[in-house]
Write a protein that holds these residues in place. Structure first.
Motif, PDB file in Angstrom:
ATOM      1  N   GLN A  44       2.339  10.178   9.761  1.00  0.00           N
ATOM      2  CA  GLN A  44       1.764   8.904   9.321  1.00  0.00           C
ATOM      3  C   GLN A  44       2.206   8.559   7.912  1.00  0.00           C
ATOM      4  OE1 GLN A  44      -2.320  10.061  10.009  1.00  0.00           O
ATOM      5  NE2 GLN A  44      -2.489   8.784  11.856  1.00  0.00           N
ATOM      6  N   LEU A  45       2.256   9.572   7.038  1.00  0.00           N
ATOM      7  CA  LEU A  45       2.732   9.349   5.671  1.00  0.00           C
ATOM      8  C   LEU A  45       4.182   8.897   5.674  1.00  0.00           C
ATOM      9  CD1 LEU A  45       2.522   9.535   2.588  1.00  0.00           C
ATOM     10  CD2 LEU A  45       3.020  11.981   2.768  1.00  0.00           C
ATOM     11  N   GLU A  52       6.583   0.720   3.445  1.00  0.00           N
ATOM     12  CA  GLU A  52       6.334   0.178   2.106  1.00  0.00           C
ATOM     13  C   GLU A  52       7.619  -0.048   1.315  1.00  0.00           C
ATOM     14  OE1 GLU A  52       3.296   2.127  -0.133  1.00  0.00           O
ATOM     15  OE2 GLU A  52       1.854   2.108   1.503  1.00  0.00           O
ATOM     16  N   ILE A  53       8.665   0.710   1.612  1.00  0.00           N
ATOM     17  CA  ILE A  53       9.919   0.491   0.883  1.00  0.00           C
ATOM     18  C   ILE A  53      10.830  -0.506   1.589  1.00  0.00           C
ATOM     19  CG2 ILE A  53       9.843   2.791  -0.139  1.00  0.00           C
ATOM     20  CD1 ILE A  53      12.144   3.572   1.729  1.00  0.00           C
ATOM     21  N   GLY A  54      10.436  -0.935   2.792  1.00  0.00           N
ATOM     22  CA  GLY A  54      11.216  -1.952   3.489  1.00  0.00           C
ATOM     23  C   GLY A  54      12.141  -1.423   4.569  1.00  0.00           C
ATOM     24  N   GLY A  55      11.907  -0.188   5.023  1.00  0.00           N
ATOM     25  CA  GLY A  55      12.699   0.351   6.117  1.00  0.00           C
ATOM     26  C   GLY A  55      13.617   1.484   5.694  1.00  0.00           C
ATOM     27  N   PHE A  56      14.152   2.176   6.682  1.00  0.00           N
ATOM     28  CA  PHE A  56      14.973   3.368   6.452  1.00  0.00           C
ATOM     29  C   PHE A  56      16.192   3.073   5.586  1.00  0.00           C
ATOM     30  CE2 PHE A  56      18.028   6.668   7.829  1.00  0.00           C
ATOM     31  CZ  PHE A  56      17.262   7.803   7.581  1.00  0.00           C
ATOM     32  N   LYS A  69       4.940   5.790  -7.200  1.00  0.00           N
ATOM     33  CA  LYS A  69       3.879   4.779  -7.152  1.00  0.00           C
ATOM     34  C   LYS A  69       3.226   4.712  -5.766  1.00  0.00           C
ATOM     35  CE  LYS A  69       5.671   1.681 -10.738  1.00  0.00           C
ATOM     36  NZ  LYS A  69       6.237   0.326 -11.007  1.00  0.00           N
ATOM     37  N   LEU A  70       3.880   5.315  -4.768  1.00  0.00           N
ATOM     38  CA  LEU A  70       3.369   5.280  -3.407  1.00  0.00           C
ATOM     39  C   LEU A  70       2.302   6.345  -3.211  1.00  0.00           C
ATOM     40  CD1 LEU A  70       6.755   4.893  -1.478  1.00  0.00           C
ATOM     41  CD2 LEU A  70       5.170   3.089  -2.161  1.00  0.00           C
ATOM     42  N   LYS A  71       1.211   5.969  -2.588  1.00  0.00           N
ATOM     43  CA  LYS A  71       0.119   6.902  -2.336  1.00  0.00           C
ATOM     44  C   LYS A  71       0.619   8.081  -1.500  1.00  0.00           C
ATOM     45  CE  LYS A  71      -4.501   7.175  -0.316  1.00  0.00           C
ATOM     46  NZ  LYS A  71      -5.554   6.441   0.440  1.00  0.00           N
ATOM     47  N   GLY A  72       0.331   9.295  -1.975  1.00  0.00           N
ATOM     48  CA  GLY A  72       0.721  10.488  -1.230  1.00  0.00           C
ATOM     49  C   GLY A  72       2.055  11.071  -1.638  1.00  0.00           C
ATOM     50  N   ILE A  73       2.772  10.389  -2.559  1.00  0.00           N
ATOM     51  CA  ILE A  73       4.075  10.880  -3.024  1.00  0.00           C
ATOM     52  C   ILE A  73       3.965  11.253  -4.496  1.00  0.00           C
ATOM     53  CG2 ILE A  73       6.532  10.389  -3.293  1.00  0.00           C
ATOM     54  CD1 ILE A  73       5.621  10.442  -0.399  1.00  0.00           C
TER      55      ILE A  73
END
Length: 224
Positions: A44-45, A52-56, A69-73
């Motif tokens: 899920q993370l 959130e970054i706009g894709g692979f 800035k991303l939650k969990g990173i």
């Protein structure tokens, strides 16, 4: 953690059974991250990070500042992700034929797939040797391009560090229109003058749009 996932959802088990190439983008990223958090599994993370970054495809351009800035990173996960991205970039660079970039079209063909579809402006340089072969490609800045944020120090430092004789400047217009703005003109002229002072030739500056690009050297917009 990955090992706590059910066997049918565990990307490590899937890779061992079917091969690493069988994994989805989310599963590959989950192998790098290894753990989730109290609210999310590692899968899920991974999915949320990509969303959130706009894709692979945007992993190629993500920065450390953006990741943390991303939650969990946190720092460790961010550095691991960036390490894998850098390995991929270096493998790609080594795999590319050492072709001399002798025309604006040569340059465009090399970078079009990287820059055409980006949703933000990216300012990129190609450091060349005396035969116009690429020594290094570097993204200098992401965001609105102007002279106050694209600093000559960062650009010429890259060239000097690897003893590059020439530079190609590149940036994209997310609007798709490759026509140069007055700011683009000023930026190009500034770098040309500084390059002359430092004996580093600015071979060209390309603006990449949708199936079109502008070359400052040719002073012409090309439609593909």
């Amino acid at each position: 953690m990955i090992k706590s996932l059910p066997k049918e959802e565990n990307p490590r088990e899937k890779a061992m059974t079917y091969g690493i190439e069988s994994l989805s983008n989310v599963e590959l990223l989950a192998l790098i991250l290894r753990t989730g958090n109290k609210e999310e599994s590692v899968l899920q993370l991974s999915q949320r990070l990509l969303n959130e970054i706009g894709g692979f495809s945007q992993l190629n351009h993500v920065s450390y500042a953006h990741l943390i800035k991303l939650k969990g990173i946190k720092t460790a996960k961010a550095i691991e992700i960036l390490s894998i991205i850098e390995i991929a970039k270096r493998l790609k660079e080594n795999a590319l034929p050492k072709q001399s970039l002798l025309s604006p079209m040569d340059i465009y063909e090399r970078v079009k797939n990287e820059l055409m579809f980006l949703k933000q402006e990216h300012f990129v340089i190609l450091c060349l040797d005396n035969k116009n072969r690429v020594l290094k490609e570097k993204t200098i800045f992401i965001g609105s391009i102007n002279m106050s944020v694209v600093t000559p120090r960062e650009v010429f430092k890259e060239a000097i560090n690897i003893n590059s004789a020439k530079l190609v400047l590149l940036h994209n217009h997310p609007s798709g229109d490759a026509s140069p703005s007055p700011e683009d003109q000023q930026l190009t002229e500034m770098f040309r003058q500084l390059g002359e002072m430092m004996s580093i030739e600015i071979v060209d500056h390309l603006i990449i749009g949708w199936n079109q690009f502008y070359s400052f050297e040719a002073e012409h917009i090309f439609y593909i």
